[in-house]
Design a protein around this motif. Sequence first.
Motif, PDB file in Angstrom:
ATOM      1  N   THR A  36       0.852  -1.189   0.000  1.00 21.80           N
ATOM      2  CA  THR A  36       0.000   0.000   0.000  1.00 21.80           C
ATOM      3  C   THR A  36       0.892   1.244   0.000  1.00 21.80           C
ATOM      4  N   SER A  37       0.338   2.366  -0.411  1.00 25.70           N
ATOM      5  CA  SER A  37       1.126   3.606  -0.448  1.00 25.70           C
ATOM      6  C   SER A  37       1.647   3.966   0.941  1.00 25.70           C
ATOM      7  N   LYS A  38       0.843   3.686   1.959  1.00 29.05           N
ATOM      8  CA  LYS A  38       1.261   3.959   3.339  1.00 29.05           C
ATOM      9  C   LYS A  38       2.460   3.097   3.719  1.00 29.05           C
ATOM     10  N   LYS A  39       2.425   1.812   3.338  1.00 32.42           N
ATOM     11  CA  LYS A  39       3.524   0.908   3.658  1.00 32.42           C
ATOM     12  C   LYS A  39       4.778   1.262   2.868  1.00 32.42           C
ATOM     13  N   VAL A  40       4.611   1.674   1.626  1.00 32.28           N
ATOM     14  CA  VAL A  40       5.764   2.102   0.819  1.00 32.28           C
ATOM     15  C   VAL A  40       6.471   3.265   1.501  1.00 32.28           C
ATOM     16  N   LYS A  41       5.692   4.237   1.966  1.00 32.69           N
ATOM     17  CA  LYS A  41       6.266   5.428   2.602  1.00 32.69           C
ATOM     18  C   LYS A  41       7.004   5.083   3.888  1.00 32.69           C
ATOM     19  N   SER A  42       6.433   4.197   4.701  1.00 32.88           N
ATOM     20  CA  SER A  42       7.052   3.872   5.989  1.00 32.88           C
ATOM     21  C   SER A  42       8.214   2.889   5.851  1.00 32.88           C
ATOM     22  N   ILE A  76      12.707 -12.032  -5.704  1.00 33.08           N
ATOM     23  CA  ILE A  76      11.869 -12.053  -4.507  1.00 33.08           C
ATOM     24  C   ILE A  76      10.647 -11.174  -4.745  1.00 33.08           C
ATOM     25  N   VAL A  77       9.497 -11.604  -4.269  1.00 38.91           N
ATOM     26  CA  VAL A  77       8.292 -10.763  -4.281  1.00 38.91           C
ATOM     27  C   VAL A  77       7.923 -10.471  -2.832  1.00 38.91           C
ATOM     28  N   LEU A  78       7.879  -9.193  -2.509  1.00 40.05           N
ATOM     29  CA  LEU A  78       7.565  -8.716  -1.167  1.00 40.05           C
ATOM     30  C   LEU A  78       6.187  -8.089  -1.226  1.00 40.05           C
ATOM     31  N   HIS A  79       5.274  -8.490  -0.350  1.00 41.21           N
ATOM     32  CA  HIS A  79       3.914  -7.986  -0.507  1.00 41.21           C
ATOM     33  C   HIS A  79       3.192  -7.861   0.821  1.00 41.21           C
ATOM     34  N   LYS A  80       2.266  -6.940   0.854  1.00 47.18           N
ATOM     35  CA  LYS A  80       1.297  -6.862   1.955  1.00 47.18           C
ATOM     36  C   LYS A  80       0.033  -6.184   1.432  1.00 47.18           C
ATOM     37  N   GLN A 110      -2.935 -15.294   5.966  1.00 43.30           N
ATOM     38  CA  GLN A 110      -4.355 -15.255   6.306  1.00 43.30           C
ATOM     39  C   GLN A 110      -4.607 -15.671   7.751  1.00 43.30           C
ATOM     40  N   HIS A 111      -3.751 -16.525   8.255  1.00 45.56           N
ATOM     41  CA  HIS A 111      -3.861 -17.032   9.625  1.00 45.56           C
ATOM     42  C   HIS A 111      -3.800 -15.898  10.645  1.00 45.56           C
ATOM     43  N   LEU A 112      -3.058 -14.824  10.300  1.00 44.18           N
ATOM     44  CA  LEU A 112      -2.892 -13.710  11.231  1.00 44.18           C
ATOM     45  C   LEU A 112      -3.948 -12.624  11.065  1.00 44.18           C
ATOM     46  N   TYR A 113      -4.855 -12.800  10.118  1.00 43.30           N
ATOM     47  CA  TYR A 113      -5.915 -11.806   9.929  1.00 43.30           C
ATOM     48  C   TYR A 113      -7.111 -12.068  10.841  1.00 43.30           C
ATOM     49  N   ASN A 114      -7.002 -13.095  11.668  1.00 44.68           N
ATOM     50  CA  ASN A 114      -8.061 -13.436  12.613  1.00 44.68           C
ATOM     51  C   ASN A 114      -7.432 -13.592  13.993  1.00 44.68           C
ATOM     52  N   ARG A 115      -7.887 -12.793  14.955  1.00 45.19           N
ATOM     53  CA  ARG A 115      -7.238 -12.797  16.269  1.00 45.19           C
ATOM     54  C   ARG A 115      -7.511 -14.078  17.057  1.00 45.19           C
ATOM     55  N   GLN A 116      -8.526 -14.812  16.656  1.00 45.68           N
ATOM     56  CA  GLN A 116      -8.775 -16.091  17.311  1.00 45.68           C
ATOM     57  C   GLN A 116      -7.713 -17.107  16.905  1.00 45.68           C
ATOM     58  N   PRO A 166     -11.134  -5.935  17.699  1.00 46.71           N
ATOM     59  CA  PRO A 166     -11.810  -6.467  16.510  1.00 46.71           C
ATOM     60  C   PRO A 166     -11.283  -7.857  16.161  1.00 46.71           C
ATOM     61  N   LEU A 167     -12.188  -8.760  15.805  1.00 45.95           N
ATOM     62  CA  LEU A 167     -11.794 -10.129  15.481  1.00 45.95           C
ATOM     63  C   LEU A 167     -10.923 -10.179  14.231  1.00 45.95           C
ATOM     64  N   VAL A 168     -11.291  -9.369  13.223  1.00 45.78           N
ATOM     65  CA  VAL A 168     -10.582  -9.393  11.942  1.00 45.78           C
ATOM     66  C   VAL A 168      -9.551  -8.274  11.882  1.00 45.78           C
ATOM     67  N   VAL A 169      -8.339  -8.626  11.462  1.00 51.20           N
ATOM     68  CA  VAL A 169      -7.268  -7.651  11.261  1.00 51.20           C
ATOM     69  C   VAL A 169      -7.135  -7.438   9.761  1.00 51.20           C
ATOM     70  N   ASP A 170      -7.605  -6.299   9.278  1.00 51.74           N
ATOM     71  CA  ASP A 170      -7.614  -6.075   7.823  1.00 51.74           C
ATOM     72  C   ASP A 170      -6.680  -4.960   7.370  1.00 51.74           C
ATOM     73  N   GLY A 171      -5.780  -4.526   8.250  1.00 48.38           N
ATOM     74  CA  GLY A 171      -4.819  -3.500   7.863  1.00 48.38           C
ATOM     75  C   GLY A 171      -5.281  -2.083   8.104  1.00 48.38           C
ATOM     76  N   THR A 172      -6.563  -1.892   8.441  1.00 49.43           N
ATOM     77  CA  THR A 172      -7.066  -0.552   8.703  1.00 49.43           C
ATOM     78  C   THR A 172      -6.742  -0.142  10.138  1.00 49.43           C
ATOM     79  N   ALA A 173      -6.768   1.177  10.381  1.00 51.00           N
ATOM     80  CA  ALA A 173      -6.507   1.682  11.730  1.00 51.00           C
ATOM     81  C   ALA A 173      -7.546   1.149  12.714  1.00 51.00           C
TER      82      ALA A 173
END
Length: 339
Positions: A36-42, A76-80, A110-116, A166-173
């Motif tokens: 994402t543009s935010k991740k590129v910047k940071s 290498i492909v680096l992605h988020k 995908q395993h880490l996108y759910n806090r359970q 929140p149960l789902v971690v989707d990258g949003t604040a």
Amino acid sequence: MRLNEDCRNGEEKENDRGSLPLSLPQQKLVVGYALTSKKVKSFLQPKLEGLARRKGILFVAIDHQKPLAEQGPFDIVLHKLTGEEWGRILEDYREKHPEVTVLDPPDAIQHLYNRQSMLKDVADINLCDSYGKIGVPKQLVITKDSSAIPEAVSKAELTLPIVAKPLVVDGTAKSHELSLAYDAFSLSKLDPPIVLQEFVNHGGLLFKVYIVGEAIKVVRRFSLPDVDKRELLKNAGVYRFPRVSCAAASADDADLDPGIAELPPRPLLERLAKELRRRLGLRLFNIDIIREHGTRDRYYVIDINYFPGYGKMPGYEHIFTDFLLSLVQSKYKRRLSNT
């Protein structure tokens, strides 16, 4: 690994002698990134790109408007990025280009996108040795019907105060916001789907453990303050917090009680990181750990994040570039051993 024409000629000569040093300045390690543009910047800060160039690493943006197979070639492909479509594109690319290292496999992330599910592996490890014990706070998942939360909490015997995430971690604040509920009545004001965790007093400090392949870097971050019994009786309601741990809340230079500030034992962290790398199938993540206040060796993992804000990690540019080079070096050694 892709080399320019001059370097290819050099490779042929070097192969006559039996080996090819990976530190040749002519080499180019091509890393395609989809961020994402935010991740590129940071992440892609000038200090990282500058050091990468000196080490022969070239970062190339992946164009989302073009088929991935038509781009590159990449080492290498680096992605988020999130979304089912991107996951399918990347899995298809991995199948057709097994020579390319993808950081990291979409199904593993995908395993880490759910806090359970993210903390289940920590609970299953049940890590306990002479250096300490690492577990997870007692928790409960609520998927719907906020009015039923007080009864569910009572049945599960969770103790107040309770942290809601929140149960789902989707990258949003919003997915990193949390709430602290002080009384049973206020629990029904929470918004499912959520994970409820017992709040563990931890001296207002957490340890953010960054994992980059085999490398481990630990930093201190300020966290929520402890809650005593008098405060619990005095307060009521739900208190909402933005993302608690961030670079602005760094506690590395703060004047802290040594008993609170002392980092978790290195051998304990190394064992945890090794187990999680194996179980999660990931190489880029961080673990948020707290120490129960009043103890020396009782730790809890409260969150795991994929591809975290490495730009906030001291010395990240050296750690990350060394990691990228090590990936190609290990591939090259495997090729040699198979010949």
